[in-house]
Design an enzyme around this catalytic site. Structure first.
Site, short mmCIF file in Angstrom:
data_model
loop_
_atom_site.label_atom_id
_atom_site.label_comp_id
_atom_site.label_asym_id
_atom_site.label_seq_id
_atom_site.Cartn_x
_atom_site.Cartn_y
_atom_site.Cartn_z
N LYS A 94 0.80 -1.37 0.21
CA LYS A 94 -0.10 0.02 -0.05
C LYS A 94 0.81 1.26 -0.01
CE LYS A 94 0.90 1.26 4.58
NZ LYS A 94 1.44 2.33 4.80
N GLY A 128 9.48 -0.79 4.96
CA GLY A 128 9.88 0.27 3.64
C GLY A 128 8.55 1.24 3.80
N GLY A 129 7.76 1.08 4.79
CA GLY A 129 6.45 1.99 4.93
C GLY A 129 5.39 1.59 3.89
N MET A 130 5.60 0.24 3.37
CA MET A 130 4.61 -0.13 2.19
C MET A 130 3.79 -1.47 2.83
SD MET A 130 6.52 0.29 -1.03
CE MET A 130 5.00 0.38 -2.21
N SER A 150 2.46 -6.62 7.21
CA SER A 150 0.93 -6.53 7.28
C SER A 150 0.33 -7.42 6.07
CB SER A 150 0.36 -5.27 7.11
OG SER A 150 0.96 -4.33 8.24
N ALA A 151 0.84 -7.23 4.88
CA ALA A 151 0.35 -8.01 3.70
C ALA A 151 0.48 -9.47 4.09
CB ALA A 151 1.04 -7.50 2.48
N ASP A 167 -2.28 -1.84 10.05
CA ASP A 167 -2.58 -1.86 8.57
C ASP A 167 -3.05 -3.16 7.78
OD1 ASP A 167 -1.58 0.88 8.53
OD2 ASP A 167 0.73 0.07 7.87
P1 ATP Z 1 4.19 -0.50 7.80
O1 ATP Z 1 4.12 0.37 6.37
O2 ATP Z 1 2.75 -1.23 8.03
O3 ATP Z 1 4.36 0.59 8.89
P2 ATP Z 1 6.43 -1.34 7.10
O4 ATP Z 1 6.55 -1.84 5.64
O5 ATP Z 1 7.32 -0.30 7.27
O6 ATP Z 1 5.16 -1.43 7.79
P3 ATP Z 1 7.28 -4.25 7.49
O7 ATP Z 1 7.82 -4.55 6.24
O8 ATP Z 1 6.05 -4.59 7.74
O9 ATP Z 1 7.33 -2.72 7.62
O10 ATP Z 1 8.42 -4.50 8.54
C1 ATP Z 1 8.50 -4.13 9.81
C2 ATP Z 1 9.18 -5.07 10.60
O11 ATP Z 1 8.58 -6.07 11.17
C3 ATP Z 1 10.34 -5.76 10.16
O12 ATP Z 1 11.63 -5.30 10.14
C4 ATP Z 1 10.25 -7.20 10.79
O13 ATP Z 1 11.21 -7.35 11.56
C5 ATP Z 1 8.96 -7.54 11.24
N1 ATP Z 1 8.27 -8.34 10.51
C6 ATP Z 1 7.28 -9.21 10.93
N2 ATP Z 1 6.77 -10.02 10.11
C7 ATP Z 1 7.26 -9.69 8.97
C8 ATP Z 1 6.96 -10.10 7.44
N3 ATP Z 1 6.16 -11.14 7.34
N4 ATP Z 1 7.63 -9.38 6.72
C9 ATP Z 1 8.42 -8.49 6.83
N5 ATP Z 1 8.85 -7.76 8.06
C10 ATP Z 1 8.02 -8.66 9.03
#
Ligand code: ATP
Length: 296
Positions: free
Chosen positions: A8, A97-99, A103-104, A136
């Site tokens: 997202k 990465g904030g995407m 959560s996906a 999310d």
């Molecule tokens: P959001 O945009 O929801 O804030 P994000 O994209 O910044 O999230 P994620 O890729 O979801 O961040 O990862 C955040 C942290 O969650 C990672 O550093 C990792 O330690 C942990 N994590 C737990 N499960 C997963 C997964 N299935 N994929 C990626 N990271 C995961």
């Protein structure tokens, strides 16, 4: 069972003051983009997780993985004696990465296990479990475009025309809680307005008018993300100089998003970003994308 789940971008992320429970009230306009992880579940002797893809080494493979947590929570809610399942994540969404990549995977594993175990859990109950997994996660399940209120988990679907995007994947990640802490630090001594969805942005999103959307994109977390990662300023300006209609930090960053007019502009902006050395990789996508869906 293999479920495909989208990343997202937040086209609007309005953040209120910190609440007593530490969360922030949000007005969060989510848009799913055509960048997908695939989550495959197969029966196994115990709960295990594997991951493949460019960022696989950054993904936890224990029971804290959001996909594993989804399986545990669903099994507990359904009163199943065990949660033994093997989960494989084919990861294409940048990690931290904030995407909403984690959560996906949580939403994907939830749907895949629900089908594998023949539970037929009503969508409302799946959404409840998603909200327990993270703010999310409910959006990852439904996809499309939606306004999230509360801490982002209370969703109202909204209309969205089609748009083209380029994402620049940054070196390293940013922790979402750290970005919210920086938001609080920058807000100290200031009045933070109650977050509200922008009617102009929602109208632009519905109309599919890229120029109108470009002038209304807004991310209240952007100053905090840039404060922690000042190098992202150069990535943002590189994309705009190459013809993007607008740029913004995606969610809590450090991925940056560029709204472009069409496929041709997307290729040009992606090439300029890659040549600039201001990012690790680029991804060209369209929106809206569907939510978690079983692959044939
Ligand atoms: P959001 O945009 O929801 O804030 P994000 O994209 O910044 O999230 P994620 O890729 O979801 O961040 O990862 C955040 C942290 O969650 C990672 O550093 C990792 O330690 C942990 N994590 C737990 N499960 C997963 C997964 N299935 N994929 C990626 N990271 C995961």
């Amino acid at each position: 069972m293999t479920v495909r789940v989208p990343a997202k971008v937040n086209v609007q992320l309005a953040v209120g003051a910190a609440r007593p429970d530490g969360f922030h009230d949000l007005a969060n306009v989510f848009l799913a983009v055509s960048l997908f992880d695939e989550v495959t579940v197969t029966p196994a002797d115990e709960l295990t997780v594997t991951c493949s893809g460019p960022d696989a080494d950054q993904v936890p493979l224990d029971r804290t993985n959001l996909a594993a947590r989804a399986a545990q929570l669903l099994a507990a809610r359904a009163g199943r004696p065990d949660d033994a399942v093997h989960i494989h994540i084919a990861k294409n969404i940048p990690v931290a990465g904030g995407m909403a990549g984690g959560s996906a995977d949580g939403a994907g594993a939830l749907l895949a296990c629900d089908i594998l175990w023949g539970l037929n859990t009503p969508t409302e109950d799946l959404l409840d479990i998603c909200a327990e997994l993270g703010s999310d996660v409910p959006f990852s399940l439904i996809g499309g475009a939606a306004l999230g209120t509360g801490r982002g988990e209370v969703l109202t679907p909204v209309e969205a025309g089609s748009f083209h995007w380029v994402f620049a994947v940054a070196e390293g990640g940013l922790s979402t809680p750290a970005v919210f802490r920086e938001f609080d630090r920058l807000a100290e001594g200031r009045d933070v307005a109650a977050p509200q969805a922008s009617p102009a942005l929602l109208a632009a999103l519905a109309s599919g008018d890229a120029d109108a959307l470009a002038s209304t994109l807004a991310n209240d977390l952007q100053p905090a993300a840039l404060s922690l990662r000042p190098d992202l300023e150069r990535t943002l300006s590189t994309g705009v100089e190459a013809g993007a209609l607008a740029s913004l930090v995606s969610g809590s960053g450090p991925t940056t998003a560029f709204l472009v007019r069409d496929e041709e502009a997307a290729a040009k902006v992606a090439a300029a970003l890659e040549a600039s050395g201001t990012c690790r990789a680029t991804r060209t996508t369209t929106s809206p994308a569907p939510g978690a869906a079983l692959l044939p």
